[in-house]
Design an enzyme around this catalytic site. Structure first.
Site, PDB file in Angstrom:
ATOM      1  N   ARG A  52       0.813  -1.226   0.000  1.00 23.07           N
ATOM      2  CA  ARG A  52       0.000   0.000   0.000  1.00 23.07           C
ATOM      3  C   ARG A  52       0.847   1.278   0.000  1.00 23.07           C
ATOM      4  O   ARG A  52       0.450   2.301   0.562  1.00 23.07           O
ATOM      5  CB  ARG A  52      -0.939   0.051   1.214  1.00 23.07           C
ATOM      6  CG  ARG A  52      -1.987  -1.032   1.253  1.00 23.07           C
ATOM      7  CD  ARG A  52      -3.074  -0.799   0.216  1.00 23.07           C
ATOM      8  NE  ARG A  52      -4.209  -1.655   0.440  1.00 23.07           N
ATOM      9  CZ  ARG A  52      -4.377  -2.854  -0.140  1.00 23.07           C
ATOM     10  NH1 ARG A  52      -3.488  -3.300  -1.010  1.00 23.07           N
ATOM     11  NH2 ARG A  52      -5.453  -3.570   0.112  1.00 23.07           N
ATOM     12  N   CYS A  75     -11.170  -0.525   2.242  1.00 24.84           N
ATOM     13  CA  CYS A  75     -10.576  -0.725   3.577  1.00 24.84           C
ATOM     14  C   CYS A  75     -10.053   0.600   4.109  1.00 24.84           C
ATOM     15  O   CYS A  75      -9.290   1.284   3.429  1.00 24.84           O
ATOM     16  CB  CYS A  75      -9.455  -1.752   3.512  1.00 24.84           C
ATOM     17  SG  CYS A  75     -10.104  -3.401   3.204  1.00 24.84           S
ATOM     18  N   GLU A 129      -5.418   3.704   5.667  1.00 21.99           N
ATOM     19  CA  GLU A 129      -5.068   3.500   4.261  1.00 21.99           C
ATOM     20  C   GLU A 129      -5.648   4.651   3.434  1.00 21.99           C
ATOM     21  O   GLU A 129      -5.064   5.092   2.455  1.00 21.99           O
ATOM     22  CB  GLU A 129      -5.651   2.165   3.779  1.00 21.99           C
ATOM     23  CG  GLU A 129      -5.372   1.886   2.333  1.00 21.99           C
ATOM     24  CD  GLU A 129      -5.937   0.538   1.872  1.00 21.99           C
ATOM     25  OE1 GLU A 129      -5.932  -0.426   2.662  1.00 21.99           O
ATOM     26  OE2 GLU A 129      -6.388   0.485   0.724  1.00 21.99           O
TER      27      GLU A 129
HETATM   28  C1  LIG Z   1     -15.247  -1.263  -2.588  1.00 21.56           C
HETATM   29  C2  LIG Z   1     -13.767  -0.991  -2.609  1.00 21.56           C
HETATM   30  C3  LIG Z   1     -12.879  -2.054  -2.690  1.00 21.56           C
HETATM   31  C4  LIG Z   1     -11.494  -1.815  -2.708  1.00 21.56           C
HETATM   32  N1  LIG Z   1     -10.649  -2.880  -2.778  1.00 21.56           N
HETATM   33  C5  LIG Z   1      -9.310  -2.654  -2.821  1.00 21.56           C
HETATM   34  C6  LIG Z   1      -8.384  -3.745  -2.911  1.00 21.56           C
HETATM   35  O1  LIG Z   1      -8.749  -4.896  -2.976  1.00 21.56           O
HETATM   36  N2  LIG Z   1      -7.060  -3.442  -2.945  1.00 21.56           N
HETATM   37  C7  LIG Z   1      -6.596  -2.163  -2.890  1.00 21.56           C
HETATM   38  O2  LIG Z   1      -5.384  -1.950  -2.933  1.00 21.56           O
HETATM   39  N3  LIG Z   1      -7.450  -1.113  -2.785  1.00 21.56           N
HETATM   40  C8  LIG Z   1      -8.779  -1.327  -2.749  1.00 21.56           C
HETATM   41  N4  LIG Z   1      -9.639  -0.269  -2.647  1.00 21.56           N
HETATM   42  C9  LIG Z   1      -9.106   1.104  -2.545  1.00 21.56           C
HETATM   43  C10 LIG Z   1      -9.001   1.827  -3.908  1.00 21.56           C
HETATM   44  O3  LIG Z   1      -9.844   1.226  -4.863  1.00 21.56           O
HETATM   45  C11 LIG Z   1      -7.584   1.788  -4.441  1.00 21.56           C
HETATM   46  O4  LIG Z   1      -6.710   2.412  -3.531  1.00 21.56           O
HETATM   47  C12 LIG Z   1      -7.471   2.478  -5.809  1.00 21.56           C
HETATM   48  O5  LIG Z   1      -6.266   2.108  -6.404  1.00 21.56           O
HETATM   49  C13 LIG Z   1      -7.568   3.992  -5.745  1.00 21.56           C
HETATM   50  O6  LIG Z   1      -7.611   4.491  -7.076  1.00 21.56           O
HETATM   51  P1  LIG Z   1      -8.409   5.821  -7.441  1.00 21.56           P
HETATM   52  O7  LIG Z   1      -8.181   6.128  -8.867  1.00 21.56           O
HETATM   53  O8  LIG Z   1      -9.819   5.719  -7.002  1.00 21.56           O
HETATM   54  O9  LIG Z   1      -7.616   6.856  -6.533  1.00 21.56           O
HETATM   55  P2  LIG Z   1      -8.221   8.126  -5.789  1.00 21.56           P
HETATM   56  O10 LIG Z   1      -9.071   7.672  -4.651  1.00 21.56           O
HETATM   57  O11 LIG Z   1      -8.814   9.067  -6.750  1.00 21.56           O
HETATM   58  O12 LIG Z   1      -6.882   8.784  -5.210  1.00 21.56           O
HETATM   59  C14 LIG Z   1      -6.134   8.136  -4.212  1.00 21.56           C
HETATM   60  C15 LIG Z   1      -4.820   8.906  -4.035  1.00 21.56           C
HETATM   61  O13 LIG Z   1      -4.065   8.795  -5.240  1.00 21.56           O
HETATM   62  C16 LIG Z   1      -3.710  10.069  -5.723  1.00 21.56           C
HETATM   63  N5  LIG Z   1      -3.729  10.001  -7.195  1.00 21.56           N
HETATM   64  C17 LIG Z   1      -4.706   9.503  -7.994  1.00 21.56           C
HETATM   65  N6  LIG Z   1      -4.360   9.594  -9.295  1.00 21.56           N
HETATM   66  C18 LIG Z   1      -3.140  10.180  -9.318  1.00 21.56           C
HETATM   67  C19 LIG Z   1      -2.243  10.560 -10.360  1.00 21.56           C
HETATM   68  N7  LIG Z   1      -2.532  10.384 -11.649  1.00 21.56           N
HETATM   69  N8  LIG Z   1      -1.068  11.149 -10.012  1.00 21.56           N
HETATM   70  C20 LIG Z   1      -0.753  11.354  -8.708  1.00 21.56           C
HETATM   71  N9  LIG Z   1      -1.560  11.012  -7.675  1.00 21.56           N
HETATM   72  C21 LIG Z   1      -2.732  10.437  -7.984  1.00 21.56           C
HETATM   73  C22 LIG Z   1      -4.792  11.007  -5.195  1.00 21.56           C
HETATM   74  O14 LIG Z   1      -4.320  12.351  -5.122  1.00 21.56           O
HETATM   75  C23 LIG Z   1      -5.051  10.402  -3.820  1.00 21.56           C
HETATM   76  O15 LIG Z   1      -4.105  10.867  -2.872  1.00 21.56           O
HETATM   77  C24 LIG Z   1     -11.015  -0.476  -2.637  1.00 21.56           C
HETATM   78  C25 LIG Z   1     -11.932   0.595  -2.584  1.00 21.56           C
HETATM   79  C26 LIG Z   1     -13.291   0.337  -2.578  1.00 21.56           C
HETATM   80  C27 LIG Z   1     -14.239   1.502  -2.536  1.00 21.56           C
END
Ligand SMILES: Cc1cc2nc3c(=O)[nH]c(=O)nc-3n(C[C@H](O)[C@H](O)[C@H](O)COP(=O)(O)OP(=O)(O)OC[C@H]3O[C@@H](n4cnc5c(N)ncnc54)[C@H](O)[C@@H]3O)c2cc1C
Length: 323
Positions: free
Chosen positions: A174, A223, A317
């Site tokens: 993570r 999470c 997280e």
């Molecule tokens: C139902 C559910 C299930 C999930 N299951 C998992 C799992 O199994 N495993 C897991 O690891 N995670 C899981 N997650 C968490 C989440 O899906 C992941 O962390 C995912 O990778 C976040 O991606 P995002 O595009 O939504 O990021 P965002 O939520 O939009 O951003 C997260 C962070 O990344 C930064 N960021 C985003 N894009 C960029 C970019 N292009 N450049 C620089 N910084 C950036 C943002 O500024 C922020 O700080 C889950 C979430 C949910 C809601």
């Protein structure tokens, strides 16, 4: 002097908006307004937005799918840029994807090209950029994290394009270098394995089925806490003597945060519109009208309870935005 929306429009185009509520752009459905908001449809747009924010000295934030963030009720006092650059390409075992590509979509594409490796990521919501930022994935699986497949990542760093190899990304559980710097992730190159469509399709089904029972379609950030690395095995054995799952956790090297929260008796605990999920105790659910403030109170309460009952410090997280 404070920058005006007019100045931003002059520099970034008329699509820049002001006072846009961020809640609809998050999986939690929580969060106040962004002072300025811009949807970047290309990597060039992302770079330009970063340059403009830099020039006018305004706080800058890239949002992907909004699935791992908690946005303050006050919102974000700066420019929020939605990464929607979504070109991708597959050549042999090499996969290139821009930051705004939906991760689940990319997984399905790689499977359809008979490539193997990304299957565990099929049910991780969000974008490629967000996944690289937090090295998203599934810890129970070998090479289950996105970082395991990275060859290089292209970022915008202080107005310059920089190519980072996998080691330079410093991926761990993570975590990555991107949590420590202000790089904007533009795209990534992955190298997958040659596989078979049928086998990968079966695996994808398995990983989707593994989510059954999780509150997957309810508003949450997934999470909320990271699992806890086991450092002192004997201490853990002693503390949780008689617990049937403990040897399995020791084998995997982590205590699941969901197990600890459940053991602390916190399932269904509710503060305002925020509830600890009955199905998976590491999910906080917005059961209606939930506020960021209530999530913060709940996080603090859970951390205190787990610390008091087990002497274990949980670590968030989820990313805090605008606090
Ligand atoms: C139902 C559910 C299930 C999930 N299951 C998992 C799992 O199994 N495993 C897991 O690891 N995670 C899981 N997650 C968490 C989440 O899906 C992941 O962390 C995912 O990778 C976040 O991606 P995002 O595009 O939504 O990021 P965002 O939520 O939009 O951003 C997260 C962070 O990344 C930064 N960021 C985003 N894009 C960029 C970019 N292009 N450049 C620089 N910084 C950036 C943002 O500024 C922020 O700080 C889950 C979430 C949910 C809601």
């Amino acid at each position: 002097m404070a920058v005006t929306i007019g100045q931003l429009k002059e520099n970034l185009g008329k699509e820049v908006k002001s006072r846009v509520l961020l809640a609809p752009y998050t999986n939690f459905k929580i969060g106040g307004p962004a002072k300025f908001f811009f949807e970047a449809r290309s990597s060039a747009d992302l770079i330009k937005a970063a340059q403009v924010a830099n020039e006018f000295k305004i706080p800058f934030l890239v949002l992907g799918g909004g699935s791992n963030v908690l946005v303050s009720d006050k919102g974000f006092n700066g420019l929020v840029v939605l990464a929607r650059n979504n070109n991708w390409q597959i050549e042999g075992t090499k996969v290139t994807a821009e930051a705004g590509v939906n991760l689940g979509f990319l997984v399905q594409k790689t499977v359809s090209f008979s490539l193997s490796g990304f299957e565990p990521l099929v049910a991780v919501p969000g974008t490629v950029g967000g996944a690289i930022y937090g090295n998203a994935g599934v810890p129970q699986v070998e090479r289950g994290f996105i970082g395991d497949w990275v060859e290089n990542v292209t970022v915008c760093r202080e107005d310059k394009l920089v190519l980072l190899n996998k080691e330079e990304c410093e991926f761990t559980y993570r975590n990555s270098i991107f949590k420590k710097n202000n790089d904007i992730i533009l795209s990534a190159l992955f190298n997958l394995n040659k596989g078979s469509f049928e086998t990968s399709q079966e695996l994808v089904k398995k990983f989707i089925a593994a989510r059954r029972g999780q509150p997957y379609h309810k508003p949450s950030s997934g999470c909320i806490f990271m699992n806890v690395p086991i450092v002192d095995i004997e201490e853990v054995r002693h503390k949780f003597k008689g617990e049937e799952k403990i040897e399995d956790f020791i084998k995997k090297g982590q205590l699941p945060a969901s197990w600890l929260i459940d053991k602390a008796g916190l399932k269904n605990k509710t503060i305002g519109g925020i509830q600890v999920s009955e199905d998976h105790a590491n999910y906080l659910i917005n059961i209606g009208g939930g506020k960021a403030e209530q999530v913060v109170q709940m996080i603090s309460y859970i951390k205190q309870q787990v610390r008091d009952q087990f002497g274990i410090q949980l670590q968030e997280e989820v990313r805090y935005i605008g606090f």
